[in-house]
Design a protein around this motif. Structure first.
Motif, mmCIF file in Angstrom:
data_model
loop_
_atom_site.group_PDB
_atom_site.id
_atom_site.type_symbol
_atom_site.label_atom_id
_atom_site.label_comp_id
_atom_site.label_asym_id
_atom_site.label_seq_id
_atom_site.Cartn_x
_atom_site.Cartn_y
_atom_site.Cartn_z
ATOM 1 N N GLN A 1 -5.526 -0.019 11.722
ATOM 2 C CA GLN A 1 -6.613 -0.917 11.346
ATOM 3 C C GLN A 1 -6.143 -2.373 11.379
ATOM 4 O OE1 GLN A 1 -9.893 -0.395 9.728
ATOM 5 N NE2 GLN A 1 -9.964 1.709 10.445
ATOM 6 N N ASP A 2 -5.085 -2.632 12.133
ATOM 7 C CA ASP A 2 -4.580 -3.996 12.210
ATOM 8 C C ASP A 2 -5.511 -4.898 13.013
ATOM 9 O OD1 ASP A 2 -2.241 -4.353 10.688
ATOM 10 O OD2 ASP A 2 -1.070 -3.184 12.119
ATOM 11 N N ILE A 3 -5.324 -6.210 12.831
ATOM 12 C CA ILE A 3 -6.079 -7.212 13.573
ATOM 13 C C ILE A 3 -5.271 -7.612 14.805
ATOM 14 C CG2 ILE A 3 -7.032 -9.556 13.511
ATOM 15 C CD1 ILE A 3 -7.415 -9.165 10.490
ATOM 16 N N TYR A 4 -5.931 -7.604 15.940
ATOM 17 C CA TYR A 4 -5.323 -8.025 17.200
ATOM 18 C C TYR A 4 -6.079 -9.242 17.732
ATOM 19 C CZ TYR A 4 -2.981 -3.463 17.372
ATOM 20 O OH TYR A 4 -2.207 -2.349 17.094
ATOM 21 N N ILE A 5 -5.356 -10.088 18.478
ATOM 22 C CA ILE A 5 -5.967 -11.229 19.146
ATOM 23 C C ILE A 5 -5.876 -11.014 20.655
ATOM 24 C CG2 ILE A 5 -5.848 -13.716 19.597
ATOM 25 C CD1 ILE A 5 -6.855 -13.153 16.836
ATOM 26 N N PHE A 6 -7.014 -11.127 21.326
ATOM 27 C CA PHE A 6 -7.045 -11.151 22.783
ATOM 28 C C PHE A 6 -7.181 -12.607 23.205
ATOM 29 C CE2 PHE A 6 -9.702 -11.073 26.732
ATOM 30 C CZ PHE A 6 -8.758 -10.521 27.571
ATOM 31 N N ASN A 7 -6.143 -13.133 23.881
ATOM 32 C CA ASN A 7 -6.185 -14.509 24.366
ATOM 33 C C ASN A 7 -7.011 -14.535 25.654
ATOM 34 O OD1 ASN A 7 -5.327 -16.937 25.939
ATOM 35 N ND2 ASN A 7 -4.075 -17.284 24.107
ATOM 36 N N ILE A 8 -8.135 -15.220 25.623
ATOM 37 C CA ILE A 8 -9.076 -15.198 26.738
ATOM 38 C C ILE A 8 -8.521 -15.926 27.955
ATOM 39 C CG2 ILE A 8 -11.381 -15.996 27.452
ATOM 40 C CD1 ILE A 8 -12.242 -15.439 24.523
ATOM 41 N N ILE A 9 -7.570 -16.829 27.736
ATOM 42 C CA ILE A 9 -6.981 -17.565 28.850
ATOM 43 C C ILE A 9 -5.858 -16.758 29.502
ATOM 44 C CG2 ILE A 9 -5.761 -19.671 29.515
ATOM 45 C CD1 ILE A 9 -7.216 -21.057 27.184
ATOM 46 N N SER A 10 -4.904 -16.280 28.674
ATOM 47 C CA SER A 10 -3.751 -15.538 29.219
ATOM 48 C C SER A 10 -4.040 -14.063 29.439
ATOM 49 C CB SER A 10 -2.554 -15.681 28.286
ATOM 50 O OG SER A 10 -2.785 -14.981 27.063
ATOM 51 N N LYS A 11 -5.114 -13.538 28.809
ATOM 52 C CA LYS A 11 -5.513 -12.120 28.887
ATOM 53 C C LYS A 11 -4.517 -11.207 28.179
ATOM 54 C CE LYS A 11 -8.546 -13.863 31.694
ATOM 55 N NZ LYS A 11 -9.816 -14.375 31.152
ATOM 56 N N ASN A 12 -3.751 -11.735 27.232
ATOM 57 C CA ASN A 12 -2.774 -10.942 26.498
ATOM 58 C C ASN A 12 -3.310 -10.532 25.129
ATOM 59 O OD1 ASN A 12 -0.771 -11.119 28.510
ATOM 60 N ND2 ASN A 12 -0.123 -13.124 27.753
ATOM 61 N N PHE A 13 -2.876 -9.349 24.662
ATOM 62 C CA PHE A 13 -3.196 -8.871 23.323
ATOM 63 C C PHE A 13 -1.989 -9.087 22.421
ATOM 64 C CE2 PHE A 13 -6.018 -6.364 26.003
ATOM 65 C CZ PHE A 13 -7.212 -6.376 25.292
ATOM 66 N N THR A 14 -2.239 -9.545 21.182
ATOM 67 C CA THR A 14 -1.169 -9.744 20.207
ATOM 68 C C THR A 14 -1.600 -9.160 18.867
ATOM 69 O OG1 THR A 14 -0.504 -11.808 21.286
ATOM 70 C CG2 THR A 14 0.303 -11.429 19.044
ATOM 71 N N ARG A 15 -0.736 -8.341 18.259
ATOM 72 C CA ARG A 15 -1.005 -7.836 16.912
ATOM 73 C C ARG A 15 -0.707 -8.943 15.905
ATOM 74 N NH1 ARG A 15 -0.239 -2.401 14.325
ATOM 75 N NH2 ARG A 15 0.523 -1.676 16.346
ATOM 76 N N VAL A 16 -1.646 -9.192 14.993
ATOM 77 C CA VAL A 16 -1.501 -10.293 14.039
ATOM 78 C C VAL A 16 -1.069 -9.796 12.668
ATOM 79 C CG1 VAL A 16 -2.711 -12.183 12.880
ATOM 80 C CG2 VAL A 16 -3.182 -11.700 15.288
ATOM 81 N N THR A 17 -1.661 -8.707 12.193
ATOM 82 C CA THR A 17 -1.302 -8.160 10.883
ATOM 83 C C THR A 17 -0.350 -6.985 11.047
ATOM 84 O OG1 THR A 17 -3.271 -6.757 10.901
ATOM 85 C CG2 THR A 17 -3.460 -8.906 9.806
ATOM 86 N N ASN A 18 0.261 -6.582 9.943
ATOM 87 C CA ASN A 18 1.176 -5.448 9.952
ATOM 88 C C ASN A 18 0.867 -4.529 8.780
ATOM 89 O OD1 ASN A 18 3.319 -3.818 10.766
ATOM 90 N ND2 ASN A 18 4.811 -4.962 9.550
ATOM 91 N N SER A 19 -0.386 -4.105 8.722
ATOM 92 C CA SER A 19 -0.829 -3.194 7.664
ATOM 93 C C SER A 19 -1.825 -2.207 8.278
ATOM 94 C CB SER A 19 -1.481 -3.981 6.524
ATOM 95 O OG SER A 19 -2.468 -4.875 7.033
ATOM 96 N N PRO A 20 -1.350 -1.325 9.161
ATOM 97 C CA PRO A 20 -2.252 -0.490 9.962
ATOM 98 C C PRO A 20 -3.114 0.477 9.178
ATOM 99 C CG PRO A 20 0.024 0.229 10.213
ATOM 100 C CD PRO A 20 0.067 -1.083 9.485
ATOM 101 N N THR A 21 -2.702 0.865 7.973
ATOM 102 C CA THR A 21 -3.488 1.834 7.212
ATOM 103 C C THR A 21 -4.468 1.178 6.247
ATOM 104 O OG1 THR A 21 -1.756 1.997 5.513
ATOM 105 C CG2 THR A 21 -1.649 3.540 7.366
ATOM 106 N N VAL A 22 -4.445 -0.153 6.152
ATOM 107 C CA VAL A 22 -5.372 -0.866 5.269
ATOM 108 C C VAL A 22 -6.685 -1.098 6.012
ATOM 109 C CG1 VAL A 22 -5.806 -2.975 3.968
ATOM 110 C CG2 VAL A 22 -3.505 -1.975 4.018
ATOM 111 N N ILE A 23 -7.784 -0.595 5.462
ATOM 112 C CA ILE A 23 -9.090 -0.730 6.099
ATOM 113 C C ILE A 23 -9.558 -2.179 5.996
ATOM 114 C CG2 ILE A 23 -11.478 0.062 6.091
ATOM 115 C CD1 ILE A 23 -10.482 2.624 4.748
#
Length: 206
Positions: free
Chosen positions: A112-134
């Motif tokens: 359930q982490d937050i990811y950022i898709f950079n619209i310019i570079s087309k890359n995905f980056t994980r922002v948070t590190n709490s995958p089980t937190v809703i």
């Protein structure tokens, strides 16, 4: 100005079920004065529109991002061509004010982490590190440097921010009562100066 709409090709009465799983769905465009109708994607989707979670304009309205259940379709409104970026089980999305970053949350019990898709570079980056937190209620700060969202733990709810660059999480508020298993602090947004956060607090009568 042009408007986008979903064209539902199966009619229904007012009291009927709104979506039928065998229907096809098109994406259409029309000017705000009612002229210039065109069909951008003809019957491109089958299933209920829950598989189409959102549409965003980017690049001076020359392209749209179609957020699907399992990826992002970048659709050029001039050439009518598209590129596709896989991202499985999208639950929520939010676009930054400058339209260069797309935030995503998966619909997964183990991520359930937050990811950022950079619209310019087309890359995905994980922002948070709490995958089980809703997480819910995703929103960018106006300067695009932070996200604010609500969480649901086993017995309480919070409003948190995360710095997109460092990943540092700040808890702004937490419910002061225990043993609740649902969201009680929801839909947080920054004010224009990014100095305050407004949100709904669901109150229960004693």
């Amino acid at each position: 100005f042009a408007l986008l709409c979903f064209l539902f090709l199966s009619s229904c009465e007012e009291n009927d079920t709104l979506y039928i799983t065998d229907d096809y769905y098109s994406i259409c465009q029309i000017n705000s004065d009612g002229t210039g109708y065109r069909k951008l994607i003809d019957k491109g989707y089958r299933r209920t529109p829950t598989s189409l979670t959102n549409i965003y304009f980017i690049e001076n309205d020359s392209k749209i991002l179609i957020i699907e259940e399992n990826g992002i379709k970048e659709f050029d409104l001039n050439s009518l061509t598209s590129n596709y970026y896989n991202f499985v089980d999208i639950k929520l999305s939010a676009l930054s004010r400058d339209r260069t970053q797309l935030a995503l949350i998966k619909n997964s019990s183990i991520d359930q982490d937050i990811y950022i898709f950079n619209i310019i570079s087309k890359n995905f980056t994980r922002v948070t590190n709490s995958p089980t937190v809703i997480k819910r209620g995703l929103s960018f700060s106006n300067d695009g440097l932070r996200m604010v969202y609500s969480t649901s733990f086993s017995s309480y709810s919070t409003i948190e921010t995360v710095d997109i660059t460092s990943g540092a999480v700040t808890q702004l508020v937490r419910t002061d009562f225990e043993n609740l298993t649902e969201f009680t602090l929801v839909h947080p947004i920054f004010n224009f100066e990014d100095s305050e956060v407004f949100y709904f607090s669901i109150e229960y009568n004693p």
